[in-house]
Motif scaffolding. Sequence first.
Motif, mmCIF file in Angstrom:
data_model
loop_
_atom_site.group_PDB
_atom_site.id
_atom_site.type_symbol
_atom_site.label_atom_id
_atom_site.label_comp_id
_atom_site.label_asym_id
_atom_site.label_seq_id
_atom_site.Cartn_x
_atom_site.Cartn_y
_atom_site.Cartn_z
ATOM 1 N N THR A 128 0.811 -1.278 -0.009
ATOM 2 C CA THR A 128 0.015 0.025 -0.097
ATOM 3 C C THR A 128 0.958 1.242 0.277
ATOM 4 O O THR A 128 0.518 2.213 -0.877
ATOM 5 C CB THR A 128 -0.828 -0.039 1.286
ATOM 6 O OG1 THR A 128 -1.783 -1.246 0.992
ATOM 7 C CG2 THR A 128 -1.676 1.201 1.244
ATOM 8 N N ALA A 129 1.761 1.258 0.870
ATOM 9 C CA ALA A 129 2.735 2.347 0.825
ATOM 10 C C ALA A 129 3.415 2.916 -0.556
ATOM 11 O O ALA A 129 3.235 3.859 -0.909
ATOM 12 C CB ALA A 129 3.713 2.368 2.073
ATOM 13 N N GLN A 130 3.799 1.792 -1.276
ATOM 14 C CA GLN A 130 4.632 2.144 -2.561
ATOM 15 C C GLN A 130 3.672 2.673 -3.422
ATOM 16 O O GLN A 130 3.921 3.403 -4.230
ATOM 17 C CB GLN A 130 5.390 0.975 -2.699
ATOM 18 C CG GLN A 130 6.584 0.489 -2.006
ATOM 19 C CD GLN A 130 7.713 1.891 -2.033
ATOM 20 O OE1 GLN A 130 7.951 2.283 -3.073
ATOM 21 N NE2 GLN A 130 8.213 2.350 -0.742
ATOM 22 N N LEU A 131 2.549 1.748 -3.404
ATOM 23 C CA LEU A 131 1.741 2.149 -4.513
ATOM 24 C C LEU A 131 1.055 3.542 -4.300
ATOM 25 O O LEU A 131 0.822 4.076 -5.317
ATOM 26 C CB LEU A 131 0.393 1.034 -4.580
ATOM 27 C CG LEU A 131 0.728 -0.267 -5.056
ATOM 28 C CD1 LEU A 131 -0.167 -1.247 -4.688
ATOM 29 C CD2 LEU A 131 1.140 -0.448 -6.196
ATOM 30 N N SER A 132 1.000 3.884 -3.265
ATOM 31 C CA SER A 132 0.356 5.181 -2.794
ATOM 32 C C SER A 132 1.186 6.277 -3.134
ATOM 33 O O SER A 132 1.084 7.297 -3.830
ATOM 34 C CB SER A 132 0.025 5.229 -1.278
ATOM 35 O OG SER A 132 -1.048 4.270 -0.696
ATOM 36 N N ILE A 133 2.567 5.854 -2.906
ATOM 37 C CA ILE A 133 3.826 6.942 -3.010
ATOM 38 C C ILE A 133 3.732 7.319 -4.559
ATOM 39 O O ILE A 133 3.778 8.314 -5.027
ATOM 40 C CB ILE A 133 5.167 6.300 -2.554
ATOM 41 C CG1 ILE A 133 5.114 6.461 -1.109
ATOM 42 C CG2 ILE A 133 6.099 7.077 -3.055
ATOM 43 C CD1 ILE A 133 6.319 5.931 -0.280
ATOM 44 N N HIS A 134 3.731 6.100 -5.269
ATOM 45 C CA HIS A 134 3.860 6.239 -6.899
ATOM 46 C C HIS A 134 2.709 7.243 -7.375
ATOM 47 O O HIS A 134 2.948 8.000 -8.523
ATOM 48 C CB HIS A 134 3.653 4.799 -7.506
ATOM 49 C CG HIS A 134 4.908 3.944 -7.310
ATOM 50 N ND1 HIS A 134 4.940 2.676 -7.307
ATOM 51 C CD2 HIS A 134 6.363 4.261 -6.885
ATOM 52 C CE1 HIS A 134 6.296 2.191 -7.222
ATOM 53 N NE2 HIS A 134 6.829 3.090 -6.779
ATOM 54 N N ALA A 135 1.352 7.018 -6.977
ATOM 55 C CA ALA A 135 0.338 7.774 -7.402
ATOM 56 C C ALA A 135 0.616 9.192 -6.714
ATOM 57 O O ALA A 135 0.013 10.273 -7.518
ATOM 58 C CB ALA A 135 -0.871 7.099 -6.457
ATOM 59 N N ILE A 136 0.898 9.509 -5.662
ATOM 60 C CA ILE A 136 1.172 10.820 -5.170
ATOM 61 C C ILE A 136 2.323 11.520 -6.101
ATOM 62 O O ILE A 136 2.169 12.724 -6.285
ATOM 63 C CB ILE A 136 1.637 10.726 -3.481
ATOM 64 C CG1 ILE A 136 0.142 10.391 -2.881
ATOM 65 C CG2 ILE A 136 2.063 12.134 -2.983
ATOM 66 C CD1 ILE A 136 0.448 9.977 -1.417
ATOM 67 N N GLU A 137 3.227 10.752 -6.477
ATOM 68 C CA GLU A 137 4.234 11.390 -7.403
ATOM 69 C C GLU A 137 3.739 11.866 -8.605
ATOM 70 O O GLU A 137 4.234 12.637 -9.061
ATOM 71 C CB GLU A 137 5.574 10.183 -7.698
ATOM 72 C CG GLU A 137 6.286 10.067 -6.435
ATOM 73 C CD GLU A 137 7.552 9.001 -6.727
ATOM 74 O OE1 GLU A 137 8.783 9.536 -6.519
ATOM 75 O OE2 GLU A 137 7.094 8.003 -7.189
ATOM 76 N N LYS A 138 2.886 11.153 -8.984
ATOM 77 C CA LYS A 138 2.245 11.492 -10.353
ATOM 78 C C LYS A 138 1.379 12.774 -9.998
ATOM 79 O O LYS A 138 1.340 13.652 -10.977
ATOM 80 C CB LYS A 138 1.204 10.334 -10.894
ATOM 81 C CG LYS A 138 2.082 9.195 -11.285
ATOM 82 C CD LYS A 138 1.127 8.065 -12.060
ATOM 83 C CE LYS A 138 1.822 6.714 -12.410
ATOM 84 N NZ LYS A 138 0.798 5.714 -12.708
ATOM 85 N N VAL A 139 0.943 12.939 -9.187
ATOM 86 C CA VAL A 139 0.161 14.083 -8.835
ATOM 87 C C VAL A 139 0.807 15.351 -8.521
ATOM 88 O O VAL A 139 0.698 16.521 -9.178
ATOM 89 C CB VAL A 139 -0.814 13.965 -7.428
ATOM 90 C CG1 VAL A 139 -1.329 15.108 -7.081
ATOM 91 C CG2 VAL A 139 -1.952 12.919 -7.669
ATOM 92 N N LEU A 140 2.163 15.092 -7.968
ATOM 93 C CA LEU A 140 3.132 16.163 -7.738
ATOM 94 C C LEU A 140 3.575 16.560 -8.927
ATOM 95 O O LEU A 140 4.200 17.824 -8.948
ATOM 96 C CB LEU A 140 4.123 15.771 -6.702
ATOM 97 C CG LEU A 140 3.519 15.550 -5.267
ATOM 98 C CD1 LEU A 140 4.583 15.110 -4.331
ATOM 99 C CD2 LEU A 140 3.281 16.942 -4.725
ATOM 100 N N SER A 141 3.856 15.523 -10.152
ATOM 101 C CA SER A 141 4.817 16.027 -11.252
ATOM 102 C C SER A 141 3.770 16.789 -12.275
ATOM 103 O O SER A 141 4.371 17.188 -13.348
ATOM 104 C CB SER A 141 5.186 14.702 -11.776
ATOM 105 O OG SER A 141 4.154 13.692 -12.186
ATOM 106 N N ARG A 142 2.488 16.857 -11.846
ATOM 107 C CA ARG A 142 1.692 17.447 -13.159
ATOM 108 C C ARG A 142 2.004 18.971 -13.158
ATOM 109 O O ARG A 142 2.384 19.519 -12.211
ATOM 110 C CB ARG A 142 -0.018 17.331 -12.642
ATOM 111 C CG ARG A 142 -0.342 16.054 -12.665
ATOM 112 C CD ARG A 142 -1.745 15.602 -12.197
ATOM 113 N NE ARG A 142 -2.278 14.595 -12.280
ATOM 114 C CZ ARG A 142 -3.111 13.998 -11.450
ATOM 115 N NH1 ARG A 142 -4.052 14.745 -10.804
ATOM 116 N NH2 ARG A 142 -3.569 12.923 -11.359
#
Length: 372
Positions: free
Chosen positions: A358-372
């Motif tokens: 969960t932590a890694q999958l969440s981090i990957h999703a948050i990274e995508k949000v921050l990179s927009r």
Amino acid sequence: MVAGEASGDLLAGLLIQGLHSRWPQAHGVGIGGPHMRAQGFEAWWPHDKLAVRGYVEVLRHYRGIVAIRDQLCQRLLTQLPDVFIGVDAPDFNLDLESKLKAAGIPTVHFVCPSIWAWRPERIDKIWRSVDHMLCIFPFEPALLAQAGVKATYVGHPLAQTIPIHPDRLSACHALGLDAHRPVVAILPGSRHSEIEHLTPRFVQAAQIMQRHQPLLQFVLPAIPSLQARIQTLVDGHGGVSGLQLTLGQSHAALAACDVTLIASGTATLEAALFKRPMVIGYHMNWLSWQIMKRQQLQPWVGLPNILCEDFVVPEFLQDRCTPEALAQACLAWLSAPDRVDALQSRFHQLHQVLQRDTAQLSIHAIEKVLSR
């Protein structure tokens, strides 16, 4: 971040651990509880300020909750965080997220509101408020995609935290219980309103059970802020011989028990992950109940039943939530080992479906949000 009750605090604490592994200098602020603070989170308000369930109960605290949300919003709009993560508490967080998103602050919501169970109209508010939804159940992203909401299935953090094969013997020893005698865990909820409505019923059910099986042991884990009130309610309804009221340790209680009498909510999923048979009870203010049942989309309320799409464990809601009914249902589990074995097999399968990083999958999703 904002987590609005004990279950959200636990989930958020696990998420913060993952965030720190990716961004060691990350600093979290907002509303949270002890699990979040243990990870260095700066709680401007304690999470239990928001721990209210039921329409009438919320109305009683409405002005105070709105004042907190307005103050928090202004503070965040001044400080402009890199990302806001609302953890559950949709009635509080979605309105806050809408304002923050409009101001250009990326918003992530962790735990999709139960639009598949009730209040489907919230999908429009989710679309307006949330840049990305972190979903803990596998069927939710496709449902959100239909409304144009970006989402990622990250599994349920509790499925990683709770072992596939719980150690009942060690849990009994940790709680000072006799592992050779049956144990009933009593979990009347983590909100003030739940404690007031359910503790008397659960205590009376335990008294009935004890009359039928004098060797039963009872353990009731309480969050610190509610322990004194729970003790008063237990004593005021005649008490239960040998009942242990513990400070926290709900996971130990679930690992140690043979059956749990439990309030509807996240704790029922925890009980399922511990592979324990349960009896779900819930009672609330009459008006809140009338409103809620009209918005219900599925025949089940308990998460184990919703996820299994069947009444795998009994539910006793509102007028059916009587001490006698609760007691008889618990005793029925204790006398049916074959039925327990079948239930544990289903819960084992459920555990495997929910167990993801969960932590890694969440981090990957948050990274995508921050990179927009």
